[in-house]
Design an enzyme around this catalytic site. Structure first.
Site, PDB file in Angstrom:
ATOM      1  N   ASP A  67       0.818  -1.212   0.000  1.00  0.00           N
ATOM      2  CA  ASP A  67       0.000   0.000   0.000  1.00  0.00           C
ATOM      3  C   ASP A  67       0.851   1.262   0.000  1.00  0.00           C
ATOM      4  OD1 ASP A  67       0.940  -0.476   2.578  1.00  0.00           O
ATOM      5  OD2 ASP A  67      -1.025  -0.895   3.416  1.00  0.00           O
ATOM      6  N   ASN A 136      -7.550  -3.112  14.413  1.00  0.00           N
ATOM      7  CA  ASN A 136      -8.930  -3.412  14.004  1.00  0.00           C
ATOM      8  C   ASN A 136      -8.983  -4.589  13.022  1.00  0.00           C
ATOM      9  OD1 ASN A 136      -7.871  -2.315  11.692  1.00  0.00           O
ATOM     10  ND2 ASN A 136      -9.291  -0.592  11.556  1.00  0.00           N
ATOM     11  N   HIS A 138      -7.194  -4.881  10.253  1.00  0.00           N
ATOM     12  CA  HIS A 138      -6.937  -4.577   8.832  1.00  0.00           C
ATOM     13  C   HIS A 138      -5.656  -5.270   8.344  1.00  0.00           C
ATOM     14  CE1 HIS A 138      -4.669  -0.541   9.783  1.00  0.00           C
ATOM     15  NE2 HIS A 138      -3.771  -1.484   9.570  1.00  0.00           N
ATOM     16  N   GLU A 143      -9.707  -1.972   5.443  1.00  0.00           N
ATOM     17  CA  GLU A 143     -10.325  -1.687   6.734  1.00  0.00           C
ATOM     18  C   GLU A 143     -11.581  -2.553   6.900  1.00  0.00           C
ATOM     19  OE1 GLU A 143      -8.694   0.028   8.739  1.00  0.00           O
ATOM     20  OE2 GLU A 143      -7.946   1.909   7.938  1.00  0.00           O
TER      21      GLU A 143
HETATM   22  C1  F6R Z   1       1.507  -1.327   6.097  1.00  0.00           C
HETATM   23  C2  F6R Z   1       0.247  -2.047   6.261  1.00  0.00           C
HETATM   24  C3  F6R Z   1      -0.523  -1.990   7.529  1.00  0.00           C
HETATM   25  C4  F6R Z   1       0.321  -2.356   8.742  1.00  0.00           C
HETATM   26  C5  F6R Z   1      -0.521  -2.348  10.009  1.00  0.00           C
HETATM   27  C6  F6R Z   1       0.312  -2.602  11.244  1.00  0.00           C
HETATM   28  O1  F6R Z   1       2.046  -1.539   4.806  1.00  0.00           O
HETATM   29  O2  F6R Z   1      -0.160  -2.653   5.326  1.00  0.00           O
HETATM   30  O3  F6R Z   1      -1.611  -2.862   7.424  1.00  0.00           O
HETATM   31  O4  F6R Z   1       0.863  -3.639   8.555  1.00  0.00           O
HETATM   32  O5  F6R Z   1      -1.170  -1.104  10.138  1.00  0.00           O
HETATM   33  O6  F6R Z   1       1.233  -1.560  11.416  1.00  0.00           O
HETATM   34  P1  F6R Z   1       2.376  -1.646  12.522  1.00  0.00           P
HETATM   35  O7  F6R Z   1       3.307  -2.727  12.125  1.00  0.00           O
HETATM   36  O8  F6R Z   1       3.027  -0.294  12.484  1.00  0.00           O
HETATM   37  O9  F6R Z   1       1.689  -1.922  13.824  1.00  0.00           O
END
Ligand code: F6R
Length: 242
Positions: A67, A136, A138, A143
């Site tokens: 992303d 959450n 995701h 989301e």
């Molecule tokens: C980032 C992504 C997000 C993160 C998630 C966890 O490329 O796809 O889904 O993997 O928000 O983020 P951290 O590792 O910072 O807790």
């Protein structure tokens, strides 16, 4: 799903890097999917160490990231493109043209998403995809919603995600409110998926991923149906599992 629980995040990172190394050893031109965020950083450090030790050659590898924030150019230091250069790509021997991210400044986001999905397909799909998980549930920026989306798409970030990601910005109002993301269906097509999660804050999401219903209200729950997913956890992230 195979679940591995580690005492320390360093041991977790060594294991996830070893799985990436095994994939590239078996297929030198492997297509790897990468994630950003805090969780994979230690894994990237281990990949750099393996490369520096002459044990991991990225010269034929192609990568696709999950992303990118919509509205940020690749040279913005908050962009995921910048993050990947600083945390991994600048330290390994991957050719510049072999790393792919969605463009955060594409004027036509739909066309950009189609381009990206076609590019992934033209490389034969993703061999190994690293994913983190949001509190959450995701995955990438898919989301909680009413449906699992197949393809890359533009998404409005939830307040929950904006708050969580604001730690990287000076204030929450600087966090972009939209992102381009691979769809959960696109992630699901990867031949192997490594999900990494550390810390107590991920414990509920990990519980719901593994033991809740398969539902787009918890996007990561789709991994229950995947034939080759490895979930790598520290003890805190695993604390709500039986
Ligand atoms: C980032 C992504 C997000 C993160 C998630 C966890 O490329 O796809 O889904 O993997 O928000 O983020 P951290 O590792 O910072 O807790």
């Amino acid at each position: 799903m195979k679940i591995l629980i580690f005492d320390h995040s360093e041991a977790l990172a060594k294991q996830s890097a070893a799985l990436v190394q095994a994939c590239v050893a078996q297929k030198p031109n492997a297509v790897l999917g990468f994630a950003t965020g805090s969780t994979p950083v230690e894994t990237y450090q281990q990949l750099i160490k393996l490369h520096q030790a002459g044990q991991l050659d990225f010269s034929k590898v192609t990568t696709f990231n999950l992303d990118e924030y919509y509205g940020l150019p690749a040279d913005n230091d908050q962009s995921y493109s910048y993050f990947m250069r600083v945390n991994l790509f600048d330290h390994i021997n991957i050719p510049a043209g072999s790393t792919n991210l969605l463009s955060g400044i594409a004027p036509d986001p739909k066309a950009e998403c189609e381009r990206y999905d076609q590019l992934i397909e033209s490389h034969g799909g993703i061999d190994l995809q690293i994913v983190g998980i949001g509190k959450n549930g995701h995955i990438a920026f898919n989301e909680p919603s009413d449906e699992f989306l197949m393809h890359s798409h533009l998404v409005n970030l939830t307040e929950n995600t904006i708050q969580a990601n604001s730690r990287f910005f000076e204030s929450p109002d600087q966090v972009p409110t939209q992102a381009l993301t691979m769809g959960s269906g696109q992630i699901f097509k990867a031949r192997q998926i490594l999900m990494l999660a550390t810390g107590e804050g991920k414990a509920q999401a990990i519980h719901d991923t593994l033991h809740g219903p398969v539902t787009p209200r918890c996007p990561s729950s789709i991994l229950q149906l995947h034939p080759d997913t490895v979930i790598l956890l520290d003890r805190a992230a695993a604390s709500m599992l039986d």
